[in-house]
Every structure is written in structure tokens, then in C-alpha cells.
Design a protein around this motif. Structure first.
Motif, mmCIF file in Angstrom:
data_model
loop_
_atom_site.group_PDB
_atom_site.id
_atom_site.type_symbol
_atom_site.label_atom_id
_atom_site.label_comp_id
_atom_site.label_asym_id
_atom_site.label_seq_id
_atom_site.Cartn_x
_atom_site.Cartn_y
_atom_site.Cartn_z
ATOM 1 N N GLY A 98 0.828 -1.200 0.000
ATOM 2 C CA GLY A 98 0.000 0.000 0.000
ATOM 3 C C GLY A 98 0.859 1.245 0.000
ATOM 4 O O GLY A 98 2.063 1.187 0.267
ATOM 5 N N PRO A 99 0.256 2.391 -0.293
ATOM 6 C CA PRO A 99 0.997 3.641 -0.233
ATOM 7 C C PRO A 99 1.516 3.877 1.188
ATOM 8 O O PRO A 99 0.822 3.596 2.159
ATOM 9 C CB PRO A 99 -0.036 4.701 -0.618
ATOM 10 C CG PRO A 99 -1.116 3.949 -1.319
ATOM 11 C CD PRO A 99 -1.130 2.586 -0.718
ATOM 12 N N LEU A 100 2.722 4.370 1.285
ATOM 13 C CA LEU A 100 3.334 4.632 2.591
ATOM 14 C C LEU A 100 2.413 5.475 3.464
ATOM 15 O O LEU A 100 2.259 5.197 4.651
ATOM 16 C CB LEU A 100 4.687 5.327 2.407
ATOM 17 C CG LEU A 100 5.445 5.667 3.674
ATOM 18 C CD1 LEU A 100 5.843 4.391 4.422
ATOM 19 C CD2 LEU A 100 6.677 6.493 3.357
ATOM 20 N N LYS A 101 1.780 6.482 2.889
ATOM 21 C CA LYS A 101 0.931 7.381 3.662
ATOM 22 C C LYS A 101 -0.270 6.677 4.288
ATOM 23 O O LYS A 101 -0.861 7.179 5.236
ATOM 24 C CB LYS A 101 0.449 8.542 2.804
ATOM 25 C CG LYS A 101 -0.464 8.132 1.677
ATOM 26 C CD LYS A 101 -0.820 9.297 0.803
ATOM 27 C CE LYS A 101 -1.650 8.811 -0.387
ATOM 28 N NZ LYS A 101 -1.764 9.838 -1.387
ATOM 29 N N ASP A 102 -0.624 5.508 3.774
ATOM 30 C CA ASP A 102 -1.763 4.754 4.306
ATOM 31 C C ASP A 102 -1.361 3.678 5.307
ATOM 32 O O ASP A 102 -2.233 2.990 5.853
ATOM 33 C CB ASP A 102 -2.553 4.105 3.164
ATOM 34 C CG ASP A 102 -3.200 5.145 2.252
ATOM 35 O OD1 ASP A 102 -3.367 6.297 2.686
ATOM 36 O OD2 ASP A 102 -3.521 4.792 1.104
ATOM 37 N N ALA A 103 -0.078 3.516 5.546
ATOM 38 C CA ALA A 103 0.383 2.484 6.489
ATOM 39 C C ALA A 103 -0.124 2.813 7.886
ATOM 40 O O ALA A 103 -0.078 3.959 8.328
ATOM 41 C CB ALA A 103 1.907 2.401 6.487
ATOM 42 N N LYS A 104 -0.632 1.807 8.550
ATOM 43 C CA LYS A 104 -1.135 1.955 9.917
ATOM 44 C C LYS A 104 -0.095 1.358 10.866
ATOM 45 O O LYS A 104 -0.084 0.166 11.126
ATOM 46 C CB LYS A 104 -2.475 1.226 10.092
ATOM 47 C CG LYS A 104 -3.535 1.626 9.097
ATOM 48 C CD LYS A 104 -4.003 3.043 9.315
ATOM 49 C CE LYS A 104 -5.146 3.375 8.381
ATOM 50 N NZ LYS A 104 -4.970 4.637 7.700
#
Length: 155
Positions: free
Chosen positions: A20-26
Motif C-alpha cells: 500500500g501507499p506509505l501514507k496509508d500504512a497503519k
């Protein structure tokens, strides 16, 4: 792990959400395995600061992402996928490596007066994070700050 690329998602349940996009990593835990190259003294300083300041790890991750997005902080890691950005597609372990690299900058920006007196009083190590002694000499790791820029001593 083709979830993002296959129409209808990945057919393997184990592959869903792996990329997933880095910005969406939880990210909910500090990546202690790679943090500060394994320097447990510096890891402890950061861990205690985060806990005592009431910051949740997801909030720290959000701060790191924002500084990265703004170009203020750059992770010091080699990328095999091209230039790193908050939009690059990565797996969870790579997201944690990037978080670890950004946490170095986070730690450097903690004001000294927000740290325990013994930690704040430590002088910076001349070699900074590149110091090899910090890993095999705990006394050295405790006496010097390694979350700093490397500064060569003029002799």
C-alpha cells in the motif's frame, strides 16, 4: 501480494493489504529492531519520551509522515523502488524501516529540556549515528548522544 494490481484484489487472503501507499500504512508500534541501528540506549530514550509525553505511536507516525511530505525530513535509506515519497507503494516491513529512519529526525528535534537531565547533559558523539563503538560499548552509548549529526573533530 498483488492486491493493488489485480482486478478484484489478491486471490490469496494472506496477500490482502500487504502492499500500500506509505501514507496509508497503519503503524502502531515503534520499530525497535532497526531503530537507531539497534542502539538500545537511544531506543530507550525515545521510547521513554514517547510514553511520558502521552504521544501515541500513530500520532508520532503521522508527524513523521508530515515532515517527510514537506521535505523537512528525509529517511536515510536506499530505495530500490526509485525516489521515496509518501505515495510510494511499500510492504509493511519497508514502511517500518522508513518509520525507523524518520524517527532519527524526530528524536533529534526533541528539545533537550524535554529530556531527563542525565540524557540532556550528554555531549554529542563526534561520529553521531555512524559510531561503531555505541554498539559494543554500553558505557560509551550511555555517555554520548548518538542521535545527532556526525561532526569531525579538528585536530
Amino acid at each position: 501480494f498483488c492486491d493493488l494490481y489485480r482486478v478484484g484484489g489478491c486471490l490469496n487472503a494472506a496477500g490482502k493489504g500487504v502492499l500500500g501507499p506509505l501514507k496509508d500504512a497503519k503503524l502502531t508500534d515503534l520499530p525497535l529492531g532497526s531503530l537507531f541501528g539497534g542502539n538500545t540506549v537511544e531506543q530507550g530514550v525515545l521510547t521513554r519520551y514517547v510514553a511520558s509525553s502521552g504521544l501515541a505511536v500513530p500520532a508520532v507516525w503521522a508527524m513523521c509522515l508530515e515532515k517527510f511530505r514537506a521535505g523537512t525530513w528525509t529517511p536515510d535509506i536506499t530505495s530500490l523502488v526509485g525516489p521515496l515519497s509518501v505515495d510510494v507503494v511499500v510492504c509493511r516491513p519497508c514502511a517500518q524501516r522508513i518509520f525507523s529512519a524518520l524517527l532519527f529526525h524526530f528524536r533529534r528535534e526533541i528539545p533537550r529540556d524535554a529530556l531527563p537531565a542525565a540524557v540532556a547533559a550528554r555531549p554529542d558523539c563526534w561520529h553521531g549515528p555512524a559510531c561503531r563503538t555505541q554498539f559494543h560499548n554500553v558505557d560509551h552509548a550511555q555517555r554520548y548522544n548518538h542521535a545527532c549529526a556526525a561532526v569531525r573533530r579538528k585536530e
